[in-house]
Design a protein around this motif. Sequence first.
Motif, PDB file in Angstrom:
ATOM      1  N   LEU A 106      44.461  41.106  43.237  1.00  0.00           N
ATOM      2  CA  LEU A 106      45.666  41.257  42.723  1.00  0.00           C
ATOM      3  C   LEU A 106      46.596  39.929  43.359  1.00  0.00           C
ATOM      4  CD1 LEU A 106      45.736  44.406  44.246  1.00  0.00           C
ATOM      5  CD2 LEU A 106      46.543  44.194  42.768  1.00  0.00           C
ATOM      6  N   PRO A 107      47.490  39.622  42.090  1.00  0.00           N
ATOM      7  CA  PRO A 107      48.067  37.984  42.680  1.00  0.00           C
ATOM      8  C   PRO A 107      48.857  38.177  43.686  1.00  0.00           C
ATOM      9  CG  PRO A 107      48.918  39.124  40.471  1.00  0.00           C
ATOM     10  CD  PRO A 107      47.796  40.594  41.186  1.00  0.00           C
ATOM     11  N   PHE A 108      48.436  37.074  44.463  1.00  0.00           N
ATOM     12  CA  PHE A 108      50.027  36.895  45.998  1.00  0.00           C
ATOM     13  C   PHE A 108      48.998  37.536  46.844  1.00  0.00           C
ATOM     14  CE2 PHE A 108      53.286  35.516  42.298  1.00  0.00           C
ATOM     15  CZ  PHE A 108      52.824  34.183  43.350  1.00  0.00           C
ATOM     16  N   ILE A 109      47.841  38.455  47.060  1.00  0.00           N
ATOM     17  CA  ILE A 109      47.237  39.129  47.705  1.00  0.00           C
ATOM     18  C   ILE A 109      47.073  38.626  49.467  1.00  0.00           C
ATOM     19  CG2 ILE A 109      45.280  39.331  47.152  1.00  0.00           C
ATOM     20  CD1 ILE A 109      45.233  42.324  47.843  1.00  0.00           C
ATOM     21  N   PHE A 110      45.851  37.363  48.732  1.00  0.00           N
ATOM     22  CA  PHE A 110      45.954  36.861  50.037  1.00  0.00           C
ATOM     23  C   PHE A 110      47.420  35.899  50.272  1.00  0.00           C
ATOM     24  CE2 PHE A 110      41.683  37.619  49.007  1.00  0.00           C
ATOM     25  CZ  PHE A 110      41.059  37.809  49.842  1.00  0.00           C
ATOM     26  N   PRO A 111      47.760  35.553  51.847  1.00  0.00           N
ATOM     27  CA  PRO A 111      49.196  34.183  52.603  1.00  0.00           C
ATOM     28  C   PRO A 111      47.971  32.476  52.472  1.00  0.00           C
ATOM     29  CG  PRO A 111      48.073  35.522  53.862  1.00  0.00           C
ATOM     30  CD  PRO A 111      47.361  36.417  53.411  1.00  0.00           C
ATOM     31  N   SER A 112      46.660  33.073  52.369  1.00  0.00           N
ATOM     32  CA  SER A 112      46.935  31.097  52.130  1.00  0.00           C
ATOM     33  C   SER A 112      44.792  31.661  52.107  1.00  0.00           C
ATOM     34  CB  SER A 112      46.943  31.047  53.628  1.00  0.00           C
ATOM     35  OG  SER A 112      45.922  31.430  55.146  1.00  0.00           O
ATOM     36  N   ILE A 113      44.628  30.235  51.725  1.00  0.00           N
ATOM     37  CA  ILE A 113      42.844  29.958  51.811  1.00  0.00           C
ATOM     38  C   ILE A 113      42.308  30.197  53.171  1.00  0.00           C
ATOM     39  CG2 ILE A 113      41.404  27.991  51.950  1.00  0.00           C
ATOM     40  CD1 ILE A 113      42.570  29.363  48.935  1.00  0.00           C
ATOM     41  N   PRO A 114      42.626  29.703  54.837  1.00  0.00           N
ATOM     42  CA  PRO A 114      42.160  30.521  55.399  1.00  0.00           C
ATOM     43  C   PRO A 114      42.250  31.580  56.080  1.00  0.00           C
ATOM     44  CG  PRO A 114      43.378  27.803  55.666  1.00  0.00           C
ATOM     45  CD  PRO A 114      44.180  28.216  55.155  1.00  0.00           C
ATOM     46  N   SER A 172      38.624  38.034  31.229  1.00  0.00           N
ATOM     47  CA  SER A 172      39.424  38.973  30.848  1.00  0.00           C
ATOM     48  C   SER A 172      39.293  40.400  31.850  1.00  0.00           C
ATOM     49  CB  SER A 172      37.989  39.517  30.433  1.00  0.00           C
ATOM     50  OG  SER A 172      38.134  40.499  29.239  1.00  0.00           O
ATOM     51  N   ASN A 173      40.449  40.416  32.504  1.00  0.00           N
ATOM     52  CA  ASN A 173      40.560  41.274  33.547  1.00  0.00           C
ATOM     53  C   ASN A 173      42.162  41.971  33.602  1.00  0.00           C
ATOM     54  OD1 ASN A 173      41.727  42.437  36.156  1.00  0.00           O
ATOM     55  ND2 ASN A 173      39.689  41.495  37.026  1.00  0.00           N
ATOM     56  N   ASP A 174      41.933  43.053  33.241  1.00  0.00           N
ATOM     57  CA  ASP A 174      43.701  43.416  32.879  1.00  0.00           C
ATOM     58  C   ASP A 174      44.688  43.366  34.056  1.00  0.00           C
ATOM     59  OD1 ASP A 174      42.862  45.053  30.831  1.00  0.00           O
ATOM     60  OD2 ASP A 174      42.647  46.733  31.953  1.00  0.00           O
ATOM     61  N   LEU A 175      44.836  42.980  35.367  1.00  0.00           N
ATOM     62  CA  LEU A 175      44.989  42.276  36.256  1.00  0.00           C
ATOM     63  C   LEU A 175      45.723  41.179  36.063  1.00  0.00           C
ATOM     64  CD1 LEU A 175      43.716  43.379  39.433  1.00  0.00           C
ATOM     65  CD2 LEU A 175      45.503  44.786  38.860  1.00  0.00           C
ATOM     66  N   PHE A 176      44.994  40.553  35.130  1.00  0.00           N
ATOM     67  CA  PHE A 176      45.594  39.014  35.104  1.00  0.00           C
ATOM     68  C   PHE A 176      46.551  38.798  33.376  1.00  0.00           C
ATOM     69  CE2 PHE A 176      40.936  37.099  36.563  1.00  0.00           C
ATOM     70  CZ  PHE A 176      41.740  37.528  37.768  1.00  0.00           C
ATOM     71  N   VAL A 177      46.021  40.236  32.677  1.00  0.00           N
ATOM     72  CA  VAL A 177      47.095  40.214  32.229  1.00  0.00           C
ATOM     73  C   VAL A 177      47.959  40.772  32.502  1.00  0.00           C
ATOM     74  CG1 VAL A 177      47.837  41.784  29.557  1.00  0.00           C
ATOM     75  CG2 VAL A 177      44.993  41.064  30.104  1.00  0.00           C
ATOM     76  N   GLN A 178      48.282  41.555  32.687  1.00  0.00           N
ATOM     77  CA  GLN A 178      49.286  42.520  33.914  1.00  0.00           C
ATOM     78  C   GLN A 178      50.278  41.207  34.046  1.00  0.00           C
ATOM     79  OE1 GLN A 178      48.120  45.677  35.248  1.00  0.00           O
ATOM     80  NE2 GLN A 178      46.799  46.369  34.197  1.00  0.00           N
ATOM     81  N   ASN A 186      52.591  35.884  27.420  1.00  0.00           N
ATOM     82  CA  ASN A 186      52.042  36.635  26.284  1.00  0.00           C
ATOM     83  C   ASN A 186      50.612  35.781  27.067  1.00  0.00           C
ATOM     84  OD1 ASN A 186      53.544  37.202  24.640  1.00  0.00           O
ATOM     85  ND2 ASN A 186      54.435  35.338  23.798  1.00  0.00           N
ATOM     86  N   ALA A 187      49.622  36.889  27.608  1.00  0.00           N
ATOM     87  CA  ALA A 187      48.979  36.946  27.985  1.00  0.00           C
ATOM     88  C   ALA A 187      47.631  36.788  27.270  1.00  0.00           C
ATOM     89  CB  ALA A 187      48.696  37.923  28.791  1.00  0.00           C
ATOM     90  N   THR A 188      46.924  36.040  27.066  1.00  0.00           N
ATOM     91  CA  THR A 188      45.330  35.564  26.044  1.00  0.00           C
ATOM     92  C   THR A 188      44.021  35.281  26.308  1.00  0.00           C
ATOM     93  OG1 THR A 188      46.887  34.993  24.353  1.00  0.00           O
ATOM     94  CG2 THR A 188      45.663  34.065  23.763  1.00  0.00           C
ATOM     95  N   VAL A 305      52.403  45.319  38.826  1.00  0.00           N
ATOM     96  CA  VAL A 305      51.215  45.125  39.324  1.00  0.00           C
ATOM     97  C   VAL A 305      50.658  46.042  40.009  1.00  0.00           C
ATOM     98  CG1 VAL A 305      49.245  43.383  39.092  1.00  0.00           C
ATOM     99  CG2 VAL A 305      51.358  42.910  37.866  1.00  0.00           C
ATOM    100  N   TYR A 306      51.385  45.932  40.998  1.00  0.00           N
ATOM    101  CA  TYR A 306      50.840  46.730  42.258  1.00  0.00           C
ATOM    102  C   TYR A 306      51.057  48.185  42.524  1.00  0.00           C
ATOM    103  CZ  TYR A 306      49.829  42.729  45.936  1.00  0.00           C
ATOM    104  OH  TYR A 306      49.485  41.120  45.701  1.00  0.00           O
ATOM    105  N   ASP A 307      51.922  48.823  41.708  1.00  0.00           N
ATOM    106  CA  ASP A 307      51.679  49.855  41.215  1.00  0.00           C
ATOM    107  C   ASP A 307      50.962  50.951  40.509  1.00  0.00           C
ATOM    108  OD1 ASP A 307      54.213  50.004  43.104  1.00  0.00           O
ATOM    109  OD2 ASP A 307      55.699  49.744  41.991  1.00  0.00           O
ATOM    110  N   GLY A 308      50.486  49.789  38.800  1.00  0.00           N
ATOM    111  CA  GLY A 308      49.313  50.545  38.231  1.00  0.00           C
ATOM    112  C   GLY A 308      48.345  50.483  39.107  1.00  0.00           C
ATOM    113  N   PHE A 309      48.336  49.734  40.093  1.00  0.00           N
ATOM    114  CA  PHE A 309      46.676  49.106  40.569  1.00  0.00           C
ATOM    115  C   PHE A 309      46.685  51.061  41.409  1.00  0.00           C
ATOM    116  CE2 PHE A 309      43.442  48.053  43.519  1.00  0.00           C
ATOM    117  CZ  PHE A 309      42.342  47.449  42.700  1.00  0.00           C
TER     118      PHE A 309
END
Length: 327
Positions: A106-114, A172-178, A186-188, A305-309
């Motif tokens: 999910l995009p932006f789910i982790f606030p940072s690498i640490p 190839s993951n629907d989340l990345f397309v969304q 345009n996701a490819t 994206v979050y709502d759909g997931f």
Amino acid sequence: MTTSFTLRSAVLGSCIALAATAASAEELRGWNIHVEDYPVSIAMESFAAEVAERTGGELTAKTFHNGVLGSQPDAIEQLRLGVIDFGEFSLGPFGTSVPEANVVSLPFIFPSIPAMYEMMDGEVGEAISEGMRARGVEPLGWYDAGARSFYNSVRPINTPADVEGLKIRVMSNDLFVQMVESMDGNATPMAFAEVYQSIQTGVVDGAENNPPSYESTSHFEVASYYSLTEHLIIPECLCMSKITFDGLTAEQQEILKEAGHNSAILQRELWQAREAASMEIVQAGGTVVNTIADKGPFQDAMAPVYDGFLEANPDLTDLVNLIRNGS
């Protein structure tokens, strides 16, 4: 006569001992997509060395680098079937078969690498591990793949509006397309090996990945705008076939887990150094790098994206909230 007999007995005894050792030793076959000097590869070799040393040679592990044992999707399936014993994989492709693993995509789910390190080494990582075990995979350690950002040949990306109309290669993951479509891009989906030529010929305008991947593939030569959206922080897994893992002794299993975690600590250190070096290389090569002053608009754009997931996976709401709350 006695001396000759004693010598023959000693030689025979040695041969029997060697045969017994060979019969009891087991060599694990491992998959890796990267070249041999990559941080992942070095860490996997360290894992193999520790396993061999701590089991007294009863278990050895041989890693086949450069994806010679097949593509990542094929290798994951071979892992689940026990054809491949262990490997190092992005959790992204696991998302199609392991819903728990899809949460980290999910995009932006982790606030940072640490923060990702802390959570994956704790309760979040264990929750994902349970989902993977149910599908034939035993995680041994969580590797760092950095933060993925957008790069393209057209313009810098500072706001979601800058993505509009761009043709972006995604895994190839629907989340990345969304994710891309939520910003009117345009996701490819396409194989990673096809990206360079596809950008060069205009089939796509760009892609998204971490700095070492952007640099080591020379994508910066054909897509000179690198925008630090850091939209995806997707851990990678050093993991094992559960079929193979379950066939080992409890002591061997514990050694594998400890060696896997130790290799993850090493890989993270190597990764951070490699990432810094890659950024120096691409900037010296003319890449225009821009940071994002305010990621709020990007995060807001991900709401669908979050709502759909969560609508499709209501049982994962607690896990999503656990990560987003940073605890």
